[in-house]
Design an enzyme around this catalytic site. Structure first.
Site, PDB file in Angstrom:
ATOM      1  CB  CYS A 139     -12.477 -51.474  -3.784  1.00  0.00           C
ATOM      2  SG  CYS A 139     -11.046 -51.560  -3.490  1.00  0.00           S
ATOM      3  CB  CYS A 183     -12.019 -54.698  -0.138  1.00  0.00           C
ATOM      4  SG  CYS A 183     -12.871 -53.160  -0.242  1.00  0.00           S
ATOM      5  CE  LYS A 223      21.753 -24.246 -20.506  1.00  0.00           C
ATOM      6  NZ  LYS A 223      20.146 -24.607 -21.109  1.00  0.00           N
ATOM      7  CD  GLU A 265      17.743 -18.310 -20.023  1.00  0.00           C
ATOM      8  OE1 GLU A 265      18.939 -17.608 -20.498  1.00  0.00           O
ATOM      9  OE2 GLU A 265      17.413 -19.274 -20.788  1.00  0.00           O
ATOM     10  CE1 TYR A 304      24.083 -15.584 -20.302  1.00  0.00           C
ATOM     11  CE2 TYR A 304      21.956 -16.067 -19.308  1.00  0.00           C
ATOM     12  CZ  TYR A 304      22.593 -16.032 -20.431  1.00  0.00           C
ATOM     13  OH  TYR A 304      22.084 -16.227 -21.611  1.00  0.00           O
ATOM     14  CB  CYS A 330     -11.973 -47.846  -1.730  1.00  0.00           C
ATOM     15  SG  CYS A 330     -12.490 -49.523  -0.664  1.00  0.00           S
ATOM     16  CB  CYS A 359     -10.206 -51.358   1.645  1.00  0.00           C
ATOM     17  SG  CYS A 359      -9.219 -51.409   0.115  1.00  0.00           S
ATOM     18  CE1 TYR A 369       7.464   0.405  -5.715  1.00  0.00           C
ATOM     19  CE2 TYR A 369       5.401  -0.101  -6.688  1.00  0.00           C
ATOM     20  CZ  TYR A 369       6.770   0.070  -6.934  1.00  0.00           C
ATOM     21  OH  TYR A 369       7.458   0.095  -8.282  1.00  0.00           O
ATOM     22  CB  SER A 422      25.281 -21.585 -28.190  1.00  0.00           C
ATOM     23  OG  SER A 422      26.461 -22.313 -29.028  1.00  0.00           O
ATOM     24  CG  LEU A 423      26.306 -22.350 -22.267  1.00  0.00           C
ATOM     25  CD1 LEU A 423      24.938 -22.165 -21.118  1.00  0.00           C
ATOM     26  CD2 LEU A 423      27.506 -22.372 -21.792  1.00  0.00           C
ATOM     27  CD  GLU A 452      26.054 -18.764 -13.885  1.00  0.00           C
ATOM     28  OE1 GLU A 452      26.720 -18.128 -13.167  1.00  0.00           O
ATOM     29  OE2 GLU A 452      25.894 -18.229 -15.109  1.00  0.00           O
ATOM     30  CB  ALA A 510      -0.946   0.027   1.108  1.00  0.00           C
ATOM     31  CE  LYS A 539      20.164 -29.276 -21.129  1.00  0.00           C
ATOM     32  NZ  LYS A 539      20.284 -28.946 -22.567  1.00  0.00           N
ATOM     33  CG  ASP A 550      14.069 -24.806 -19.373  1.00  0.00           C
ATOM     34  OD1 ASP A 550      14.686 -24.336 -20.480  1.00  0.00           O
ATOM     35  OD2 ASP A 550      13.743 -25.663 -19.212  1.00  0.00           O
TER      36      ASP A 550
HETATM   37  O1  D41 Z   1      20.969 -19.779 -16.950  1.00  0.00           O
HETATM   38  C1  D41 Z   1      21.416 -19.839 -18.123  1.00  0.00           C
HETATM   39  N1  D41 Z   1      20.227 -20.324 -18.932  1.00  0.00           N
HETATM   40  C2  D41 Z   1      22.610 -19.653 -18.815  1.00  0.00           C
HETATM   41  C3  D41 Z   1      22.897 -19.300 -20.240  1.00  0.00           C
HETATM   42  C4  D41 Z   1      23.430 -19.220 -17.785  1.00  0.00           C
HETATM   43  N2  D41 Z   1      23.600 -19.452 -16.614  1.00  0.00           N
HETATM   44  N3  D41 Z   1      24.740 -18.873 -18.239  1.00  0.00           N
HETATM   45  C5  D41 Z   1      25.134 -18.734 -19.402  1.00  0.00           C
HETATM   46  N4  D41 Z   1      26.287 -18.528 -20.216  1.00  0.00           N
HETATM   47  C6  D41 Z   1      26.597 -18.439 -21.313  1.00  0.00           C
HETATM   48  C7  D41 Z   1      27.988 -17.979 -21.709  1.00  0.00           C
HETATM   49  C8  D41 Z   1      28.777 -18.868 -20.969  1.00  0.00           C
HETATM   50  C9  D41 Z   1      27.961 -18.098 -23.249  1.00  0.00           C
HETATM   51  C10 D41 Z   1      28.071 -16.565 -21.410  1.00  0.00           C
HETATM   52  C11 D41 Z   1      24.078 -18.961 -20.604  1.00  0.00           C
HETATM   53  C12 D41 Z   1      24.350 -18.897 -21.945  1.00  0.00           C
HETATM   54  N5  D41 Z   1      25.477 -18.520 -22.273  1.00  0.00           N
HETATM   55  C13 D41 Z   1      23.168 -18.992 -22.956  1.00  0.00           C
HETATM   56  N6  D41 Z   1      21.928 -18.875 -23.002  1.00  0.00           N
HETATM   57  C14 D41 Z   1      21.559 -19.219 -23.941  1.00  0.00           C
HETATM   58  C15 D41 Z   1      22.470 -19.580 -25.048  1.00  0.00           C
HETATM   59  C16 D41 Z   1      23.800 -19.398 -24.220  1.00  0.00           C
END
Ligand code: D41
Length: 676
Positions: free
Chosen positions: A413, A416, A120, A178, A230, A431, A437, A38, A84-85, A118, A36, A319, A122
């Site tokens: 059931c 029983c 990852k 992300e 990140y 049941c 039972c 805020y 990408s990773l 850390e 409130a 993963k 989604d």
């Molecule tokens: O949490 C994530 N999805 C995440 C994605 C993360 N914690 N770290 C990331 N670090 C990188 C680099 C190492 C390339 C800086 C990433 C991604 N890349 C990433 N997310 C989508 C493509 C790549």
């Protein structure tokens, strides 16, 4: 017309204050003031800006949602590609990664490399560009070199600061992270969407990506999005620390949100330990993750390692096993659980999902089964998240064979043979066999002998399961026919324990009607209801004969509970067991029927007790509230009137404060009671 300096000052102060509370609430998850307050600050600012539109700046907290939808997304070129990773699915693959790092860096094989670890997330990767501390652009990752301009949408995400806090940040700073939708927000959004007749979001990940790709930022603003950052991209006109972990720390100082689970770990062992720990915590995080990421912490090492094609050599995603897989339904059977719930279970072609081989998955109940239209022979998506029971998510209709078999709900059931009943308005069919039972026996027995029911000391779960498995004890009455010889012949049972157990079984016959009723395990009849029934009727037989209408006259007994009680006593097996118990010598003091005061000073008031109260047990506190007509429940909701809290009160107290429910500490509570 010139704006008075005092107004300008006021606007500045309001903005500073709002930004501060925004950061406390959305980034630190630690609000300082109630909503409130805020809202009041925000309204004051809006009023002033309305009166003096020349004062509006793009970084004003009122300007998160721009008025106009965009007609199309512009394209953004990532001058530094968003890499990408690489993935590791097994420990071996992770070891390979670590070995490659050591080889490339040409350092000793046993070097203790520090990795920034850390979860990852989604969600959807985005880039935020800050110039002189102001957010000037937000972009999707796209293909890594070109993304879409989603500035209008990222501005609506509360965790994204419109301007950086503090000082010392580079003139140009691109921050990457992300965007995700927390699970609670996802559920809430879907509940509301369905109630309005709108389409539900498919899953949190799609929800995040889809929300960012709205032309109208008002739609994005309505989605509960969050963001953890990140890494950084372009940095110009300033310097950052020389470790990944420290960069994240300065980003945090500047008001960005970083994942609180991030850690620096050492070597492969540290990585594996982290992976295991986050795996255990996964279901409690409140957001979806699909693994963890390890990054070589030292930036000089990162530079030496460089990258191959589009992925850095210094980072890897470890993963978790996939949580969803496809398989086929061989059959659907019905299982009877502890409470008699009859649950449809799909027997599956075994499939590896969530790290284990799964051959059964729950369909929850008939409504769910029908809604998903699962038939024998269908190809289905199975989900197993953490330790959660695997479930059938949906049918792939496109793969439905010509001949499938529909599933019918059982009338009896499967264990029983008693009738399966479904109370109107409830999803679950049960049941009605109750204590008769076999599927429900062990649980019913454990409840019967539990401390707050008949309190049979020395009769633990293991022993009960043993007696049930031997079919020696099928219902509570059978306990009272056990002999010394039989007990001694059981596994792990000495003469002494047998004698003790017999003594406590004998002792339990001298009890109270309330305990006896509670012990019977009638659904929805908890301790409080059992006590109410006992006081109201005074004797057992009138309760057994009471109509639903008569039962509803008892405080605490509504139509559902009355139906439960009636159908329990209507079941012939239950009456037989009660008779057998009485014959074995149960006794309690009978009382005159007493109308319980339904108009005490606290009648209609709902209390929740939390934390440790001093000098008074929870039960005593509960008794005192009930004596005044109040009701005590276990969880805080909008229906709660008071939360009484003691030492170490946790989430219930926090929830009460969030819902603006009156709270009483121990002193206030004592005073409150004596005031009644
Ligand atoms: O949490 C994530 N999805 C995440 C994605 C993360 N914690 N770290 C990331 N670090 C990188 C680099 C190492 C390339 C800086 C990433 C991604 N890349 C990433 N997310 C989508 C493509 C790549």
């Amino acid at each position: 017309m010139a704006v008075p300096a005092s107004v300008k000052k006021k606007v500045q102060n309001l903005r500073r204050e709002i930004r501060y509370h925004n950061h406390r609430y959305h980034v630190l998850d630690d609000p300082e003031v109630p909503d409130a307050e805020y809202d009041r600050l925000m309204r004051d600012l809006q009023d002033l800006e309305k009166a003096h539109p020349s004062l509006i700046t793009p970084d004003s907290p009122t300007q998160r949602v721009g008025a106009q939808p965009v007609s199309a997304f512009g394209t953004v070129e990532h001058k530094l590609p968003m890499l990408s990773l690489d993935n590791a699915f097994t420990e071996d693959e992770l070891n390979d990664f670590h070995r490659r790092v050591i080889d490339r860096l040409d350092i000793a094989v046993d070097s203790q490399i520090e990795y920034a670890a850390e979860p990852k997330l989604d969600g959807a990767a985005v880039s935020l560009l800050y110039e002189k501390g102001q957010l000037v652009r937000g972009a999707t990752r796209g293909d890594g070199t070109k993304g879409e301009d989603i500035t209008h949408n990222v501005r609506t995400i509360p965790a994204v600061p419109l301007s950086l806090m503090g000082k010392g940040f580079p003139r140009v700073l691109e921050i990457r992270g992300e965007v995700f939708m927390p699970l609670a927000g996802f559920e809430r959004f879907n509940t509301e969407a369905l109630a309005k007749g709108d389409k539900a979001l498919v899953n949190p990940r799609n929800a995040a990506a889809g929300s960012l790709r709205q032309l109208d930022p008002r739609l994005t603003a309505a989605r509960p999005l969050d963001m953890y950052v990140y890494s950084v991209g372009i940095v110009d006109g300033g310097k950052l620390p020389d470790r990944h972990s420290e960069i994240l720390s300065v980003l945090e100082d500047w008001g960005m949100k970083v994942c609180p689970e991030r850690r620096v770990v050492t070597g492969i062992d540290g990585c594996l330990e982290y992976y295991r720990r986050i795996g255990e915590k996964r279901s409690a995080l409140g957001y979806d993750i699909d693994g963890v990421v390890y990054k070589v912490d030292r930036l000089d090492y990162q530079r030496d390692l460089g990258f191959v094609s589009r992925a850095p050599r210094w980072a890897i995603a470890h993963k978790f096993p996939a949580q969803e897989e496809l398989t086929t339904v061989r059959d659907v059977e019905f299982q009877v659980g502890r409470t008699g719930a009859v649950t449809p279970v799909a027997r599956l072609e075994p499939v590896f999902v969530g790290g284990v081989t799964v051959s059964n998955a729950t369909l929850h109940n008939m409504d769910e089964l029908n809604r998903k239209d699962v038939r024998i022979g269908d190809t289905v998506v199975i989900r197993r998240a953490g330790d959660v029971i695997p479930e059938v998510v949906r049918v792939i209709k496109e793969r439905r064979p010509k001949r499938t078999r529909k599933v019918k709900a059982p009338a009896h059931c499967p264990v029983c043979g008693s009738d399966v009943v479904r109370i109107e308005g409830e999803a679950v069919a049960r049941c009605s066999g109750g204590l008769f039972c076999a599927a429900q026996r062990a649980e019913a027995l454990k409840h019967f002998v539990s401390r707050r029911a008949l309190d049979v000391d020395g009769l633990g779960s293991k022993l009960i399961e043993q007696l049930v498995a031997l079919e020696r004890v099928k219902n509570p009455a059978d306990l009272y026919t056990l002999t010394r010889e039989e007990l001694i012949s059981l596994e792990r049972m000495g003469e002494k324990s047998a004698d003790n157990l017999l003594a406590s079984i004998e002792r339990s016959k001298q009890t109270t009607l309330a305990r006896f009723l509670f012990g019977l395990g009638i659904r929805e009849v908890g301790e409080a209801t059992a006590a109410s029934l006992a006081t109201y009727f005074g004797k057992l037989s009138p309760i057994m004969e009471a109509s639903e209408e008569e039962l509803q006259a008892v405080p605490d007994v509504g139509p559902v509970v009355a139906t439960r009680i009636r159908s329990f006593f209507d079941e012939a097996h239950n009456r037989e067991i009660i008779q057998a118990l009485l014959d074995s010598g149960f006794s309690w003091e009978e009382t005159e029927p007493a109308a319980i005061s339904t108009n005490g000073p606290l009648t209609g008031k709902v209390f929740v007790l939390t934390g440790t109260l001093e000098g008074i047990t929870r039960d005593e506190a509960k008794d005192r509230i009930q004596a005044l007509g109040g009701k005590v429940t276990g969880s805080v909701s909008k229906k709660t009137d008071y939360v009484v809290y003691g030492e170490k009160a946790g989430s219930k107290l926090a929830k009460a404060q969030k819902l603006d429910i009156a709270t009483l500490d121990q002193n206030e509570f004592e005073k409150f009671l004596s005031d009644q």
